[in-house]
Scaffold this active site. Structure first.
Site, PDB file in Angstrom:
ATOM      1  N   ARG A  72      49.963  34.894  29.179  1.00 44.30           N
ATOM      2  CA  ARG A  72      48.736  34.286  29.763  1.00 44.30           C
ATOM      3  C   ARG A  72      47.951  33.421  28.804  1.00 44.30           C
ATOM      4  NH1 ARG A  72      45.928  39.697  31.228  1.00 44.30           N
ATOM      5  NH2 ARG A  72      44.288  38.399  31.428  1.00 44.30           N
ATOM      6  N   ASN A 109      35.205  39.064  31.774  1.00 45.06           N
ATOM      7  CA  ASN A 109      36.198  38.266  31.551  1.00 45.06           C
ATOM      8  C   ASN A 109      36.629  38.105  29.958  1.00 45.06           C
ATOM      9  OD1 ASN A 109      35.908  37.660  34.102  1.00 45.06           O
ATOM     10  ND2 ASN A 109      35.062  35.676  33.935  1.00 45.06           N
ATOM     11  N   ASP A 111      38.368  35.627  28.734  1.00 43.08           N
ATOM     12  CA  ASP A 111      38.985  34.062  28.521  1.00 43.08           C
ATOM     13  C   ASP A 111      38.155  33.340  27.798  1.00 43.08           C
ATOM     14  OD1 ASP A 111      36.737  33.389  30.327  1.00 43.08           O
ATOM     15  OD2 ASP A 111      38.030  33.335  32.048  1.00 43.08           O
ATOM     16  N   HIS A 126      34.889  43.702  28.288  1.00 43.72           N
ATOM     17  CA  HIS A 126      36.272  44.008  28.170  1.00 43.72           C
ATOM     18  C   HIS A 126      37.216  43.266  27.150  1.00 43.72           C
ATOM     19  CE1 HIS A 126      36.064  45.239  32.708  1.00 43.72           C
ATOM     20  NE2 HIS A 126      35.642  46.342  31.990  1.00 43.72           N
ATOM     21  N   GLU A 222      34.315  36.142  49.084  1.00 38.95           N
ATOM     22  CA  GLU A 222      34.769  37.464  49.815  1.00 38.95           C
ATOM     23  C   GLU A 222      33.916  38.591  49.635  1.00 38.95           C
ATOM     24  OE1 GLU A 222      39.076  38.060  49.418  1.00 38.95           O
ATOM     25  OE2 GLU A 222      39.266  35.992  49.352  1.00 38.95           O
ATOM     26  N   ALA A 237      31.512  30.459  43.321  1.00 42.09           N
ATOM     27  CA  ALA A 237      30.511  30.472  42.312  1.00 42.09           C
ATOM     28  C   ALA A 237      30.242  28.927  41.561  1.00 42.09           C
ATOM     29  CB  ALA A 237      30.954  31.332  40.788  1.00 42.09           C
TER      30      ALA A 237
HETATM   31  C1  BJW Z   1      35.411  34.311  43.541  1.00 43.86           C
HETATM   32  C2  BJW Z   1      36.085  32.996  43.521  1.00 43.86           C
HETATM   33  C3  BJW Z   1      34.947  32.309  43.073  1.00 43.86           C
HETATM   34  C4  BJW Z   1      37.437  34.436  43.826  1.00 43.86           C
HETATM   35  N1  BJW Z   1      33.833  32.221  42.883  1.00 43.86           N
HETATM   36  N2  BJW Z   1      34.120  34.464  43.117  1.00 43.86           N
HETATM   37  C5  BJW Z   1      36.640  56.188  38.992  1.00 43.86           C
HETATM   38  C6  BJW Z   1      35.234  56.193  38.764  1.00 43.86           C
HETATM   39  C7  BJW Z   1      34.911  55.456  37.172  1.00 43.86           C
HETATM   40  C8  BJW Z   1      36.080  55.135  36.729  1.00 43.86           C
HETATM   41  C9  BJW Z   1      37.365  55.378  37.245  1.00 43.86           C
HETATM   42  C10 BJW Z   1      37.584  55.895  38.411  1.00 43.86           C
HETATM   43  N3  BJW Z   1      38.849  56.052  38.406  1.00 43.86           N
HETATM   44  C11 BJW Z   1      39.635  55.403  37.333  1.00 43.86           C
HETATM   45  C12 BJW Z   1      38.524  55.002  36.332  1.00 43.86           C
HETATM   46  C13 BJW Z   1      38.747  54.276  35.273  1.00 43.86           C
HETATM   47  C14 BJW Z   1      39.158  52.795  35.239  1.00 43.86           C
HETATM   48  C15 BJW Z   1      38.582  52.157  36.471  1.00 43.86           C
HETATM   49  O1  BJW Z   1      37.634  51.814  36.822  1.00 43.86           O
HETATM   50  N4  BJW Z   1      39.601  52.183  37.500  1.00 43.86           N
HETATM   51  C16 BJW Z   1      39.422  51.519  38.650  1.00 43.86           C
HETATM   52  C17 BJW Z   1      40.456  50.552  39.221  1.00 43.86           C
HETATM   53  C18 BJW Z   1      39.279  52.751  39.700  1.00 43.86           C
HETATM   54  N5  BJW Z   1      38.017  52.324  34.228  1.00 43.86           N
HETATM   55  C19 BJW Z   1      38.642  52.205  32.868  1.00 43.86           C
HETATM   56  O2  BJW Z   1      39.522  52.686  32.583  1.00 43.86           O
HETATM   57  C20 BJW Z   1      37.660  51.831  31.857  1.00 43.86           C
HETATM   58  N6  BJW Z   1      37.540  52.789  30.845  1.00 43.86           N
HETATM   59  C21 BJW Z   1      37.040  53.870  30.957  1.00 43.86           C
HETATM   60  O3  BJW Z   1      36.629  54.194  31.974  1.00 43.86           O
HETATM   61  O4  BJW Z   1      37.008  54.552  29.811  1.00 43.86           O
HETATM   62  C22 BJW Z   1      36.623  55.828  29.852  1.00 43.86           C
HETATM   63  C23 BJW Z   1      36.896  56.555  28.413  1.00 43.86           C
HETATM   64  C24 BJW Z   1      35.689  56.770  27.719  1.00 43.86           C
HETATM   65  C25 BJW Z   1      35.800  57.400  26.611  1.00 43.86           C
HETATM   66  C26 BJW Z   1      37.174  57.287  25.825  1.00 43.86           C
HETATM   67  C27 BJW Z   1      38.169  57.054  26.692  1.00 43.86           C
HETATM   68  C28 BJW Z   1      38.081  56.249  27.819  1.00 43.86           C
HETATM   69  C29 BJW Z   1      38.224  50.469  31.130  1.00 43.86           C
HETATM   70  C30 BJW Z   1      38.195  49.271  32.122  1.00 43.86           C
HETATM   71  C31 BJW Z   1      39.026  48.024  31.598  1.00 43.86           C
HETATM   72  C32 BJW Z   1      39.269  47.166  32.396  1.00 43.86           C
HETATM   73  N7  BJW Z   1      40.236  46.037  31.868  1.00 43.86           N
HETATM   74  C33 BJW Z   1      40.544  44.877  32.644  1.00 43.86           C
HETATM   75  C34 BJW Z   1      41.869  44.177  31.731  1.00 43.86           C
HETATM   76  C35 BJW Z   1      41.028  43.415  30.520  1.00 43.86           C
HETATM   77  C36 BJW Z   1      42.372  42.765  29.939  1.00 43.86           C
HETATM   78  C37 BJW Z   1      43.147  41.586  30.717  1.00 43.86           C
HETATM   79  O5  BJW Z   1      42.851  40.939  31.332  1.00 43.86           O
HETATM   80  O6  BJW Z   1      44.309  41.835  30.657  1.00 43.86           O
HETATM   81  O7  BJW Z   1      39.311  44.045  32.753  1.00 43.86           O
HETATM   82  S1  BJW Z   1      41.114  45.299  34.094  1.00 43.86           S
HETATM   83  C38 BJW Z   1      40.706  43.957  35.007  1.00 43.86           C
HETATM   84  O8  BJW Z   1      39.505  44.177  35.874  1.00 43.86           O
HETATM   85  C39 BJW Z   1      39.817  43.055  33.886  1.00 43.86           C
HETATM   86  C40 BJW Z   1      38.634  42.596  34.722  1.00 43.86           C
HETATM   87  O9  BJW Z   1      37.753  42.270  33.877  1.00 43.86           O
HETATM   88  C41 BJW Z   1      38.202  43.802  35.437  1.00 43.86           C
HETATM   89  C42 BJW Z   1      37.500  43.438  36.804  1.00 43.86           C
HETATM   90  O10 BJW Z   1      38.165  42.732  37.583  1.00 43.86           O
HETATM   91  P1  BJW Z   1      37.359  41.465  38.394  1.00 43.86           P
HETATM   92  O11 BJW Z   1      36.747  40.609  37.402  1.00 43.86           O
HETATM   93  O12 BJW Z   1      36.157  42.050  39.123  1.00 43.86           O
HETATM   94  O13 BJW Z   1      38.340  40.673  38.837  1.00 43.86           O
HETATM   95  P2  BJW Z   1      39.122  40.664  40.376  1.00 43.86           P
HETATM   96  O14 BJW Z   1      40.459  39.954  40.265  1.00 43.86           O
HETATM   97  O15 BJW Z   1      39.311  42.231  40.460  1.00 43.86           O
HETATM   98  O16 BJW Z   1      38.220  40.220  41.435  1.00 43.86           O
HETATM   99  C43 BJW Z   1      37.785  38.838  41.490  1.00 43.86           C
HETATM  100  C44 BJW Z   1      36.778  38.442  42.575  1.00 43.86           C
HETATM  101  O17 BJW Z   1      36.515  37.015  42.524  1.00 43.86           O
HETATM  102  C45 BJW Z   1      37.191  38.705  43.854  1.00 43.86           C
HETATM  103  O18 BJW Z   1      36.351  39.524  44.528  1.00 43.86           O
HETATM  104  C46 BJW Z   1      37.216  37.350  44.499  1.00 43.86           C
HETATM  105  O19 BJW Z   1      36.897  37.456  45.776  1.00 43.86           O
HETATM  106  C47 BJW Z   1      36.219  36.835  43.772  1.00 43.86           C
HETATM  107  N8  BJW Z   1      36.592  35.236  43.806  1.00 43.86           N
HETATM  108  N9  BJW Z   1      37.189  33.115  43.710  1.00 43.86           N
HETATM  109  C48 BJW Z   1      33.413  33.484  42.842  1.00 43.86           C
HETATM  110  N10 BJW Z   1      35.501  30.642  43.325  1.00 43.86           N
END
Ligand code: BJW
Ligand code: ZN
Length: 245
Positions: A72, A109, A111, A126, A222, A237
């Site tokens: 990546r 993000n 990036d 993140h 979306e 965006a």
């Molecule tokens: C456009 C477009 C254009 C396209 N213009 N738009 C239930 C409740 C609460 C929490 C949890 C739960 N179940 C599980 C959890 C925990 C978990 C979680 O939320 N999981 C869910 C999947 C349910 N969360 C965690 O684990 C977090 N930590 C935590 O809760 O810790 C608790 C703790 C406390 C104390 C001690 C220990 C623990 C951590 C979350 C970390 C997320 N990390 C990532 C990876 C980063 C590294 C990497 O990149 O490799 O972050 S995951 C990934 O998702 C990344 C992103 O930042 C994040 C969000 O994604 P994003 O940005 O929304 O992207 P997409 O792809 O989902 O969406 C893109 C959007 O763009 C779409 O809607 C398109 O339509 C749109 N789009 N073109 C505008 N041109």
């Protein structure tokens, strides 16, 4: 793209704006969104990004996770900010100079494209893909785009070096989370841009803002059907944000 006058008035009259960005804001720079990241990407399409981006995934198979991040980094190294990043940076600069609005930028993000566009300050929830640190002693290590196949070893303690991003199951950086909560809590307008709003705790910020009386605008081609959104702008965006400001 259809922008109501009411939205423009809200933006113009807000005293404190909190912008939360997600992977969609970088889509027009050619960086795949998180949930689309693997589509058609040869070798990597067989892996689940949610598994790769997790502490369990790394502990189970550090080599594969490390190679995914190196791949990546290589793909992202020459990517440039798009009109969405640039317009947000300009908005921040302009309002900092004339003092009319406080615009806080919170990004999920990793990036670094907001910074590349000139945004300051940027709260990174993140982490950042261009940094590494030791899993064991936290020592910061330089990230390199060179094809380092093996997980590097920390010179200080012999531990495994990992990318400084926040994985599933890990806590967000304390200071960044404090900044994000405070900006969401005190804003009168919250913009959710290019995020699927699926990942917590970041996805809860819009509800926090709304609970304190802020209006919530979502910009996404979306719509996410989030119940906290007051104004939905269906579009990219890079087209919507320059038009708004
Ligand atoms: C456009 C477009 C254009 C396209 N213009 N738009 C239930 C409740 C609460 C929490 C949890 C739960 N179940 C599980 C959890 C925990 C978990 C979680 O939320 N999981 C869910 C999947 C349910 N969360 C965690 O684990 C977090 N930590 C935590 O809760 O810790 C608790 C703790 C406390 C104390 C001690 C220990 C623990 C951590 C979350 C970390 C997320 N990390 C990532 C990876 C980063 C590294 C990497 O990149 O490799 O972050 S995951 C990934 O998702 C990344 C992103 O930042 C994040 C969000 O994604 P994003 O940005 O929304 O992207 P997409 O792809 O989902 O969406 C893109 C959007 O763009 C779409 O809607 C398109 O339509 C749109 N789009 N073109 C505008 N041109
Ligand atoms: Zn170490």
């Amino acid at each position: 793209m259809d922008i109501e006058q009411e939205v423009l008035d809200r933006i113009k009259n807000a005293k404190r704006v909190c912008i939360l960005t997600g992977a969609g804001v970088s889509a027009e720079s050619g960086i795949a969104t998180f949930r689309d990241a693997q589509e058609g990407k040869g070798l990597w399409s067989q892996y689940d990004p949610q598994q790769l981006a997790s502490i369990d995934g790394f502990l189970k198979d550090p080599q594969t996770v490390w190679q995914w991040y190196q791949w990546r980094r290589d793909v992202n190294k020459d990517k440039q900010p798009n009109p969405a990043h640039l317009a947000i940076a300009q908005w921040q600069k302009h309002t900092q100079q004339n003092g009319t609005q406080l615009v806080s930028l919170i990004t999920q993000n990793v990036d670094g494209l907001h910074q590349k566009a000139g945004s300051y300050p940027v709260t990174e929830l993140h982490g950042n893909i261009w940094r590494n640190h030791c899993l064991q002693c936290n020592q910061v290590h330089q990230a390199s785009v060179e094809a380092i196949e093996q997980v590097p070893e920390c010179q200080h303690c012999g531990g495994q070096v990992r990318p400084s991003v926040v994985w599933f199951g890990e806590a967000l950086p304390k200071q960044a989370w404090r900044e994000a909560e405070s900006a969401a809590y005190s804003c009168d307008l919250f913009l959710s841009v290019g995020t699927s709003s699926q990942v917590y705790p970041a996805a809860g910020l819009a509800a926090l803002a709304k609970s304190q009386g802020a209006k919530v605008i979502e910009i996404n081609p979306e719509p996410t059907n989030s119940s906290v959104v007051d104004y939905q702008i269906t579009g990219k965006a890079g087209e919507v944000i320059p038009a708004l400001i």
